[in-house]
Design a protein around this motif. Structure first.
Motif, PDB file in Angstrom:
ATOM      1  N   SER A 194       0.835  -1.184   0.000  1.00 56.30           N
ATOM      2  CA  SER A 194       0.000   0.000   0.000  1.00 56.30           C
ATOM      3  C   SER A 194       0.879   1.246   0.000  1.00 56.30           C
ATOM      4  N   LEU A 195       0.396   2.258  -0.666  1.00 55.09           N
ATOM      5  CA  LEU A 195       1.157   3.503  -0.764  1.00 55.09           C
ATOM      6  C   LEU A 195       0.818   4.483   0.353  1.00 55.09           C
ATOM      7  N   GLY A 196      -0.220   4.197   1.120  1.00 54.84           N
ATOM      8  CA  GLY A 196      -0.543   5.026   2.269  1.00 54.84           C
ATOM      9  C   GLY A 196      -1.246   6.331   1.951  1.00 54.84           C
ATOM     10  N   TYR A 197      -1.819   6.441   0.773  1.00 54.75           N
ATOM     11  CA  TYR A 197      -2.539   7.667   0.430  1.00 54.75           C
ATOM     12  C   TYR A 197      -3.949   7.646   0.998  1.00 54.75           C
ATOM     13  N   ASN A 198      -4.426   8.823   1.357  1.00 55.35           N
ATOM     14  CA  ASN A 198      -5.837   9.040   1.622  1.00 55.35           C
ATOM     15  C   ASN A 198      -6.249  10.215   0.733  1.00 55.35           C
ATOM     16  N   GLU A 199      -7.490  10.617   0.791  1.00 53.41           N
ATOM     17  CA  GLU A 199      -7.952  11.678  -0.111  1.00 53.41           C
ATOM     18  C   GLU A 199      -7.129  12.954   0.055  1.00 53.41           C
ATOM     19  N   LEU A 200      -6.851  13.332   1.279  1.00 57.17           N
ATOM     20  CA  LEU A 200      -6.094  14.564   1.526  1.00 57.17           C
ATOM     21  C   LEU A 200      -4.668  14.460   0.997  1.00 57.17           C
ATOM     22  N   SER A 201      -3.970  13.380   1.334  1.00 62.45           N
ATOM     23  CA  SER A 201      -2.567  13.265   0.907  1.00 62.45           C
ATOM     24  C   SER A 201      -2.448  13.054  -0.595  1.00 62.45           C
ATOM     25  N   TRP A 202      -3.468  12.486  -1.227  1.00 62.52           N
ATOM     26  CA  TRP A 202      -3.441  12.341  -2.685  1.00 62.52           C
ATOM     27  C   TRP A 202      -3.568  13.696  -3.360  1.00 62.52           C
ATOM     28  N   ASN A 203      -4.389  14.560  -2.790  1.00 63.12           N
ATOM     29  CA  ASN A 203      -4.681  15.855  -3.412  1.00 63.12           C
ATOM     30  C   ASN A 203      -3.700  16.964  -3.051  1.00 63.12           C
ATOM     31  N   ILE A 204      -2.869  16.734  -2.047  1.00 63.25           N
ATOM     32  CA  ILE A 204      -1.884  17.748  -1.654  1.00 63.25           C
ATOM     33  C   ILE A 204      -0.492  17.116  -1.680  1.00 63.25           C
TER      34      ILE A 204
ATOM     35  N   ASN B 238       2.299  12.819   1.911  1.00 63.13           N
ATOM     36  CA  ASN B 238       2.536  11.391   2.100  1.00 63.13           C
ATOM     37  C   ASN B 238       4.045  11.131   2.166  1.00 63.13           C
ATOM     38  N   PRO B 239       4.515  10.530   3.254  1.00 61.64           N
ATOM     39  CA  PRO B 239       5.946  10.229   3.375  1.00 61.64           C
ATOM     40  C   PRO B 239       6.494   9.363   2.235  1.00 61.64           C
ATOM     41  N   MET B 240       5.615   8.614   1.561  1.00 61.26           N
ATOM     42  CA  MET B 240       6.052   7.813   0.411  1.00 61.26           C
ATOM     43  C   MET B 240       6.697   8.686  -0.661  1.00 61.26           C
ATOM     44  N   GLU B 241       6.280   9.934  -0.749  1.00 59.51           N
ATOM     45  CA  GLU B 241       6.794  10.831  -1.785  1.00 59.51           C
ATOM     46  C   GLU B 241       8.236  11.237  -1.532  1.00 59.51           C
ATOM     47  N   LEU B 242       8.773  10.865  -0.388  1.00 59.58           N
ATOM     48  CA  LEU B 242      10.186  11.112  -0.093  1.00 59.58           C
ATOM     49  C   LEU B 242      11.068   9.992  -0.629  1.00 59.58           C
ATOM     50  N   LYS B 243      10.432   8.939  -1.136  1.00 60.53           N
ATOM     51  CA  LYS B 243      11.163   7.789  -1.665  1.00 60.53           C
ATOM     52  C   LYS B 243      11.213   7.850  -3.181  1.00 60.53           C
TER      53      LYS B 243
ATOM     54  N   GLN C 156       5.668  11.992  -8.301  1.00 53.76           N
ATOM     55  CA  GLN C 156       5.501  11.823  -6.863  1.00 53.76           C
ATOM     56  C   GLN C 156       6.732  12.304  -6.090  1.00 53.76           C
ATOM     57  N   ALA C 157       7.892  11.793  -6.416  1.00 47.18           N
ATOM     58  CA  ALA C 157       9.108  12.148  -5.683  1.00 47.18           C
ATOM     59  C   ALA C 157       9.783  13.387  -6.256  1.00 47.18           C
ATOM     60  N   GLN C 158       9.415  13.772  -7.448  1.00 51.45           N
ATOM     61  CA  GLN C 158       9.924  14.964  -8.129  1.00 51.45           C
ATOM     62  C   GLN C 158      11.450  15.045  -8.136  1.00 51.45           C
ATOM     63  N   TYR C 159      12.059  13.894  -8.367  1.00 51.58           N
ATOM     64  CA  TYR C 159      13.515  13.766  -8.511  1.00 51.58           C
ATOM     65  C   TYR C 159      14.302  14.160  -7.264  1.00 51.58           C
ATOM     66  N   ASN C 160      13.624  14.348  -6.140  1.00 57.96           N
ATOM     67  CA  ASN C 160      14.324  14.789  -4.931  1.00 57.96           C
ATOM     68  C   ASN C 160      15.300  13.758  -4.387  1.00 57.96           C
ATOM     69  N   THR C 161      15.149  12.514  -4.802  1.00 59.94           N
ATOM     70  CA  THR C 161      16.069  11.473  -4.324  1.00 59.94           C
ATOM     71  C   THR C 161      17.250  11.272  -5.266  1.00 59.94           C
ATOM     72  N   TYR C 162      17.279  12.006  -6.362  1.00 52.21           N
ATOM     73  CA  TYR C 162      18.345  11.870  -7.361  1.00 52.21           C
ATOM     74  C   TYR C 162      19.556  12.706  -6.978  1.00 52.21           C
ATOM     75  N   GLY C 163      20.720  12.168  -7.235  1.00 49.63           N
ATOM     76  CA  GLY C 163      21.931  12.964  -7.194  1.00 49.63           C
ATOM     77  C   GLY C 163      22.061  13.695  -8.529  1.00 49.63           C
ATOM     78  N   TRP C 164      22.956  14.655  -8.613  1.00 47.48           N
ATOM     79  CA  TRP C 164      23.113  15.420  -9.852  1.00 47.48           C
ATOM     80  C   TRP C 164      23.461  14.511 -11.033  1.00 47.48           C
ATOM     81  N   GLN C 165      24.341  13.548 -10.803  1.00 42.56           N
ATOM     82  CA  GLN C 165      24.719  12.646 -11.892  1.00 42.56           C
ATOM     83  C   GLN C 165      23.527  11.825 -12.374  1.00 42.56           C
TER      84      GLN C 165
END
Length: 115
Positions: free
Chosen positions: A1-11, A15-20, A47-56
């Motif tokens: 499960s991704l742990g989304y609810n209506e609020l976390s899906w829409n904002i 959701n902490p999953m988006e940090l992965k 979802q994660a918007q490349y925040n977990t990527y290094g520059w390379q």
């Protein structure tokens, strides 16, 4: 499960999953994302918007140019220097070209202004 609810899906960002990034997700989480037709490139962009990527990683996937056009450098991306001025602007303060570059990175007015 991704742990989304209506609020976390829409904002985005609630959701902490988006940090992965996709590579950090376990098999169950990946199956959950795939169930909503979201695979690695979709997840990392929307979802994660490349925040977990290094520059390379950005370079290897061809996203560095859009980030560079927004003022990011390897140094600023890695936190070794200050984030670019665009990072402090609202969507409406970005130029049309900057908005296009942000859009290439799955950022729209709503999620840009949330960051």
């Amino acid at each position: 499960s991704l742990g989304y609810n209506e609020l976390s899906w829409n904002i985005p960002g609630l959701n902490p999953m988006e940090l992965k990034g996709w590579f950090q997700m376990n098999d169950s989480e990946k199956r959950g994302a795939e169930a909503i037709n979201c695979t690695d490139s979709c997840w990392d962009c929307w979802q994660a918007q490349y925040n977990t990527y290094g520059w390379q990683d950005l370079v290897n996937r061809g996203h560095d140019e859009a980030y560079a056009a927004l003022g990011w450098t390897e140094s600023s991306w890695c936190g070794e220097s200050e984030a670019p001025a665009t990072n402090k602007r609202s969507w409406n303060e970005l130029t049309e070209q900057e908005q296009l570059n942000a859009t290439e990175l799955c950022l729209d007015q709503f999620n840009w202004d949330q960051n």
